[in-house]
Design a protein around this motif. Structure first.
Motif, PDB file in Angstrom:
ATOM      1  N   VAL A   7       7.521  -0.205  -1.140  1.00  0.00           N
ATOM      2  CA  VAL A   7       6.306  -0.977  -0.908  1.00  0.00           C
ATOM      3  C   VAL A   7       5.430  -0.273   0.122  1.00  0.00           C
ATOM      4  O   VAL A   7       5.916   0.181   1.163  1.00  0.00           O
ATOM      5  CB  VAL A   7       6.643  -2.400  -0.419  1.00  0.00           C
ATOM      6  N   GLU A   8       4.153  -0.198  -0.193  1.00  0.00           N
ATOM      7  CA  GLU A   8       3.184   0.354   0.745  1.00  0.00           C
ATOM      8  C   GLU A   8       2.071  -0.666   0.950  1.00  0.00           C
ATOM      9  O   GLU A   8       1.638  -1.324  -0.001  1.00  0.00           O
ATOM     10  CB  GLU A   8       2.605   1.670   0.212  1.00  0.00           C
ATOM     11  N   THR A   9       1.608  -0.803   2.177  1.00  0.00           N
ATOM     12  CA  THR A   9       0.491  -1.702   2.455  1.00  0.00           C
ATOM     13  C   THR A   9      -0.735  -0.888   2.853  1.00  0.00           C
ATOM     14  O   THR A   9      -0.618   0.219   3.377  1.00  0.00           O
ATOM     15  CB  THR A   9       0.823  -2.681   3.602  1.00  0.00           C
ATOM     16  N   VAL A  10      -1.890  -1.464   2.584  1.00  0.00           N
ATOM     17  CA  VAL A  10      -3.136  -0.877   3.058  1.00  0.00           C
ATOM     18  C   VAL A  10      -3.900  -1.989   3.759  1.00  0.00           C
ATOM     19  O   VAL A  10      -4.129  -3.057   3.183  1.00  0.00           O
ATOM     20  CB  VAL A  10      -3.959  -0.249   1.908  1.00  0.00           C
ATOM     21  N   ILE A  11      -4.242  -1.770   5.014  1.00  0.00           N
ATOM     22  CA  ILE A  11      -4.949  -2.767   5.804  1.00  0.00           C
ATOM     23  C   ILE A  11      -6.440  -2.695   5.479  1.00  0.00           C
ATOM     24  O   ILE A  11      -7.064  -1.650   5.652  1.00  0.00           O
ATOM     25  CB  ILE A  11      -4.734  -2.541   7.315  1.00  0.00           C
ATOM     26  N   ILE A  12      -6.981  -3.803   5.008  1.00  0.00           N
ATOM     27  CA  ILE A  12      -8.412  -3.851   4.696  1.00  0.00           C
ATOM     28  C   ILE A  12      -9.150  -4.238   5.973  1.00  0.00           C
ATOM     29  O   ILE A  12      -9.100  -5.375   6.421  1.00  0.00           O
ATOM     30  CB  ILE A  12      -8.708  -4.859   3.561  1.00  0.00           C
ATOM     31  N   ARG A  13      -9.852  -3.273   6.542  1.00  0.00           N
ATOM     32  CA  ARG A  13     -10.476  -3.432   7.859  1.00  0.00           C
ATOM     33  C   ARG A  13     -11.972  -3.714   7.698  1.00  0.00           C
ATOM     34  O   ARG A  13     -12.611  -3.185   6.800  1.00  0.00           O
ATOM     35  CB  ARG A  13     -10.267  -2.161   8.683  1.00  0.00           C
TER      36      ARG A  13
END
Length: 566
Positions: A332-338
């Motif tokens: 699992v990989e996350t991407v932070i939506i900034r």
């Protein structure tokens, strides 16, 4: 959760949480309890404080803990003392009562907040000393307070009194220790501590959760006996006072009580202001069924399945969701939506697009996106998806026959973007589906049964039509509505259901009022699933006071789709 049993009506007396961990299930839970009875406090702050400590400790024992890892803390509220000797005496009495109990236990109260003035003009609080007890307990030893089975034996454990009529803390807790021994041996299955009510009151609260009753004989059944306990055991030979058995009806000291009248008295006081359920007059609805029409296998066989989770402002289920997929072997990989600085959002979109190229599963998690604002808390997610580059990347993902999952806020985003039911991001009309305020018009945090209505999907192919799951829910806008619901009902993946597996609109079983009882939907091609229930919020030993024996394992199905497993 605060109420337990299949009827969710037995109040719990302790807050119990498994320690949050990443990568493994914790076998340790923390316990937090309190003790305080106002009507004793005004009569005698000394006795009140003493009973406060005793009650907080008793409740730890009642859920399976003991004093080996026990810590105490006190919070006091008294009217403004000034120079009044009597007022100072009341505060001193309370502190001496707490000290008396703590010395008997061999435990000191640590910490605690500063005492606060309980006076405003001519208004004063009751003299107050609340005891808090904190401890740990093994998850597999946690007891829930609802009565379990007819035929089990009921016992009474009284507080031991000294010659002055004060609770003898040391001897009483020694009795608690003996009870704890039988709890660890699994002979005792529920315990309730008497507080302001009587033994009859405690027994009723234990019984109503599972719609059970009791036959008891006990002379002091209606007496005020705080700190005493009633408990249910699977055996009839424990060295405590037997008072009766668990039954279907209620018979106390030879008198029969009508369960329906007792229930109205128990739940009816605030029913007009805070109804227990809404839409109780509504009944069952159609059991929707869509069988598997084709085999679901990814055109690419994958050894290492990769999941991408975008984390939007306010969403909070990424850890649980990642954990659920990792248990099935996915990476699992996350991407932070900034979105704090001028270029944050653009950079986040570019990062998302790039990472989605290598992902097999895209998941939109739940939480409180954009502060869970009214009329669609997933607006931010939807606007993100409508960006041309993001939209193109998502459509490319689906063309490769890869999967998308959305839960709670994620489900809302799928609906409001058009991904459900259309399978593509598109503009919507007033006819289209959306999620609206729950019928009760407030946030719900509960569990509910759902039935499987559709196995024609990569996400549901391992289930059976009509299979039942108990799932966790936490949302303010979960009601599926729209003029086109009739048109799309064949895509219903799950429906809210009663205890017998019948799809329901009844507020006792359908927590938001969704039309046709629809809790989740799939796309026509079976690649996209959206649902309200938090299937990811599962861990071994959790929800001991609910009915969740096994997870609703969508994550296994999603991962195995890429491995060619039937």
């Amino acid at each position: 959760m605060p109420f337990t049993g299949k009827e969710e009506l037995t109040p719990v007396q302790a807050s119990v949480q498994a320690l949050p961990t990443l990568g493994f299930d914790s076998d340790i839970a923390t316990v937090l309890t309190y003790g305080f009875i106002p009507k004793i406090s005004h009569y005698s702050p000394f006795l009140s404080a003493l009973y406060s400590v005793l009650l907080s400790v008793a409740k730890v024992y009642a859920v399976g803990g003991d004093r080996k890892t026990l810590y105490l803390s006190c919070q006091e509220y008294f009217e403004k003392l000034g120079t009044d000797k009597k007022k100072w005496g009341m505060a001193t009495e309370a502190l001496l009562g707490a000290l008396h109990a703590e010395r008997a236990l061999g435990i000191s109260a640590i910490g605690g907040k500063d005492s606060m003035s309980g006076t405003f003009n001519d208004l004063h609080v009751v003299e107050t000393l609340i005891s808090f007890a904190c401890s740990t307990v093994k998850v597999d030893q946690v007891l829930t307070p609802e009565l379990k089975n007819c035929g089990n034996t009921l016992y009474f454990l009284p507080v031991v009194k000294d010659e002055r009529g004060f609770p003898n803390i040391a001897e009483t807790v020694a009795e608690y220790d003996l009870l704890h021994r039988y709890i660890t041996e699994k002979k005792v299955c529920s315990v309730y501590v008497l507080e302001e009510g009587s033994a009859f009151s405690a027994l009723y609260k234990m019984a109503v959760g599972n719609d059970l009753g009791f036959h008891v004989t006990m002379e002091e059944l209606s007496d005020f006996q705080p700190g005493s306990m009633v408990f249910e055991a699977r055996v009839a030979d424990l060295p405590f006072r037997k008072i009766g058995t668990v039954e279907k009806d209620i018979l106390a000291n030879g008198e029969t009580f009508d369960k329906e009248s007792l229930r109205r008295a128990y739940t009816g006081t605030f029913e007009k202001l805070y109804p227990e359920y809404v839409n109780l007059e509504k009944g069952n609805c159609e059991n929707l069924s869509k069988e598997t029409e084709r085999a679901f296998f990814s055109p690419e066989k994958v050894e290492q399945v990769k999941v991408l989770i975008p984390v939007f402002p306010g969403t909070n289920c990424e850890y649980d969701s990642a954990r659920a997929f990792q248990k099935e072997g996915a990476v699992v990989e996350t991407v932070i939506i900034r979105n704090k600085r001028e270029h944050d959002l653009k950079e986040s979109m570019e990062e998302f697009v790039e990472k989605l190229k290598g992902a097999h599963i895209l998941m939109f998690v739940g939480g409180f996106s954009s502060g869970d604002e009214p009329d669609g808390s997933a607006k931010f997610i939807v606007n993100f998806l409508r960006n041309e580059k993001v939209k193109e990347a998502v459509h490319s993902h689906l063309k490769k026959k890869r999967l998308i999952l959305g839960i709670c806020n994620g489900f809302q985003a799928l609906l409001k973007s058009g991904l459900l039911p259309y399978g593509e991001i598109r503009d919507l009309t007033e006819e289209d589906l959306t999620l609206y305020h729950n019928d009760c018009m407030h946030h719900v945090s509960t569990t509910a049964f759902t039935r499987v209505s559709n196995t024609n999907s990569a996400w549901t192919r391992h289930f059976r039509l009509g299979e039942m799951h108990d799932v966790v829910f936490s949302h303010g806008e979960g009601k599926l509505v729209g003029k086109s619901v009739e048109k799309w009902k064949h895509l219903a993946a799950f429906q809210y259901a009663d205890f017998d597996g019948q799809a329901s609109m009844n507020g006792k079983f359908n927590p938001n009022g969704s039309l046709y009882g629809i809790e989740g939907m799939v796309s026509e091609d079976g690649l996209i699933l959206g649902k309200m229930g938090h299937s990811e919020r599962y861990g071994k030993g959790l929800y001991r006071n609910r009915r969740i024996p096994d997870p609703q394992n969508l994550f296994y199905s999603g991962v195995q789709y890429f491995k060619g497993v039937k």
